[in-house]
Design a protein around this motif. Structure first.
Motif, PDB file in Angstrom:
ATOM      1  N   UNK A 190       0.821  -1.212   0.000  1.00 55.45           N
ATOM      2  CA  UNK A 190       0.000   0.000   0.000  1.00 55.45           C
ATOM      3  C   UNK A 190       0.854   1.260   0.000  1.00 55.45           C
ATOM      4  N   UNK A 191       1.914   1.234   0.811  1.00 55.45           N
ATOM      5  CA  UNK A 191       2.813   2.396   0.892  1.00 55.45           C
ATOM      6  C   UNK A 191       3.508   2.648  -0.456  1.00 55.45           C
ATOM      7  N   UNK A 192       4.033   1.564  -1.042  1.00 55.31           N
ATOM      8  CA  UNK A 192       4.766   1.699  -2.304  1.00 55.31           C
ATOM      9  C   UNK A 192       3.846   2.243  -3.398  1.00 55.31           C
ATOM     10  N   UNK A 193       2.656   1.655  -3.519  1.00 55.71           N
ATOM     11  CA  UNK A 193       1.767   2.048  -4.608  1.00 55.71           C
ATOM     12  C   UNK A 193       1.210   3.451  -4.402  1.00 55.71           C
ATOM     13  N   UNK A 194       1.045   3.838  -3.149  1.00 59.17           N
ATOM     14  CA  UNK A 194       0.568   5.193  -2.880  1.00 59.17           C
ATOM     15  C   UNK A 194       1.679   6.208  -3.192  1.00 59.17           C
ATOM     16  N   UNK A 195       2.862   5.917  -2.680  1.00 56.32           N
ATOM     17  CA  UNK A 195       3.970   6.863  -2.822  1.00 56.32           C
ATOM     18  C   UNK A 195       4.444   6.995  -4.264  1.00 56.32           C
ATOM     19  N   UNK A 196       4.581   5.861  -4.956  1.00 53.59           N
ATOM     20  CA  UNK A 196       5.204   5.894  -6.274  1.00 53.59           C
ATOM     21  C   UNK A 196       4.215   5.846  -7.429  1.00 53.59           C
ATOM     22  N   UNK A 197       2.979   5.458  -7.178  1.00 54.62           N
ATOM     23  CA  UNK A 197       2.041   5.349  -8.304  1.00 54.62           C
ATOM     24  C   UNK A 197       0.737   6.091  -8.026  1.00 54.62           C
ATOM     25  N   UNK A 198       0.619   6.701  -6.854  1.00 55.86           N
ATOM     26  CA  UNK A 198      -0.594   7.457  -6.566  1.00 55.86           C
ATOM     27  C   UNK A 198      -1.837   6.583  -6.469  1.00 55.86           C
ATOM     28  N   UNK A 199      -1.652   5.299  -6.131  1.00 53.02           N
ATOM     29  CA  UNK A 199      -2.795   4.390  -6.019  1.00 53.02           C
ATOM     30  C   UNK A 199      -3.034   4.015  -4.567  1.00 53.02           C
ATOM     31  N   UNK A 200      -4.262   3.717  -4.237  1.00 56.82           N
ATOM     32  CA  UNK A 200      -4.562   3.220  -2.895  1.00 56.82           C
ATOM     33  C   UNK A 200      -4.875   1.740  -2.961  1.00 56.82           C
ATOM     34  N   UNK A 201      -4.296   0.970  -2.060  1.00 52.87           N
ATOM     35  CA  UNK A 201      -4.620  -0.454  -1.971  1.00 52.87           C
ATOM     36  C   UNK A 201      -5.728  -0.614  -0.943  1.00 52.87           C
ATOM     37  N   UNK A 202      -6.789  -1.224  -1.358  1.00 55.82           N
ATOM     38  CA  UNK A 202      -7.869  -1.510  -0.420  1.00 55.82           C
ATOM     39  C   UNK A 202      -7.938  -3.025  -0.225  1.00 55.82           C
ATOM     40  N   UNK A 203      -7.660  -3.468   0.995  1.00 54.62           N
ATOM     41  CA  UNK A 203      -7.681  -4.908   1.281  1.00 54.62           C
ATOM     42  C   UNK A 203      -9.132  -5.326   1.503  1.00 54.62           C
TER      43      UNK A 203
END
Ligand code: ZN
Length: 271
Positions: free
Chosen positions: A97-110
């Motif tokens: 979640x951190x990686x995708x938010x920081x580097x791709x502007x995406x949110x991971x929703x579990x």
């Protein structure tokens, strides 16, 4: 003391068993159809989103981050014992979640971390990797995974669902020196080895593999920079791969069909 190399270069020579000719042929057609349909959907959703994003930029409209839904299925061994706990998987999910938010502007929703109650067959508990896994998928040996993806998740026959979650299956042992494997665009699920989540074992514990396999499921190929999340090899505890993503990797992720696009002009919390 063996160093775990979480690479994907060493497919096992174990041969597939069973199945007549019809199985492989229909399995190949199914896998090919999934890949073609997945590519079409990625292209279509990518083009549409690029257009929307361009309009937003031109008119100065804010766009909420896209959301990637992820679920985890933990398998049990022959005696019925779960391969790991739900809590053990959390740090890897949070890291992704951190990686995708920081580097791709995406949110991971579990959307769920479930333990599958049915005892898996040997080929699901200890699967092969890479080409072996692809062959097994064509032979129908991955049916156990697809059967347990859940009603909400695409069953693998037709990747017709834009924004389908990606499922991370926790298996016991992947053949060769491999701890994670994805079939890329042709499957909405990836496999990861349970030892990755065992914090008591620093020589196998690796929080980058789950995110790396999600990257493959979202169409990212390997990258030659060790600092990049898609570097093929990660050897804990001394030599874990980095977590960076490049600009084009970010673009690939944002336009992927699995991502629920953020609404423009009206940022809403989808999670
Ligand atoms: Zn890889």
């Amino acid at each position: 003391m063996a160093i775990r190399r979480n690479d994907e270069q060493n497919a096992s020579p174990r041969r597939p068993t069973g199945s007549g000719l019809l199985g492989p042929v229909t399995g190949f057609a199914r896998a090919f159809g999934r890949t073609a349909a997945g590519m079409t959907l990625d292209l279509a959703s990518g083009a549409a989103r690029l257009g929307e994003a361009t309009v937003d930029t031109l008119v100065g409209r804010h766009r909420a981050p896209g959301v990637l839904r992820v679920q985890v299925l933990i398998l049990r061994d022959e005696s019925g014992t779960p391969l790991c706990s739900a809590d053990a998987v959390r740090p890897s999910l949070e890291n992704a979640g951190r990686i995708l938010q920081q580097h791709a502007g995406l949110r991971v929703r579990v959307v769920g971390v479930r333990t599958v109650s049915e005892i898996p067959p040997p080929e699901a508990l200890d699967p092969r990797a890479n080409r072996g896994l692809m062959i097994d998928d064509m032979l129908g040996h991955t049916a156990f995974y697809r059967r347990h993806l859940g009603a909400e998740v695409n069953d693998g026959v037709d990747p017709g669902l834009v924004a389908a979650p990606i499922t991370v299956v926790v298996v016991r042992n992947i053949a060769g020196n491999t701890t994670g494997c994805s079939l890329g665009i042709s499957a909405d699920w990836v496999i990861t080895q349970s030892t990755l989540y065992d914090a008591a074992n620093p020589h196998s514990y690796d929080e980058t593999v789950l995110a790396h396999e999600l990257g493959h499921a979202l169409n990212l190929p390997h990258h030659s920079d060790h600092a990049n999340l898609m570097f093929p090899v990660s050897s804990p505890p001394q030599n874990v791969r980095g977590m960076a993503l490049t600009r084009w990797q970010r673009a690939v992720l944002q336009t992927n069909r699995h991502v629920v696009p953020g609404r423009s002009g009206d940022p809403v919390d989808l999670g």
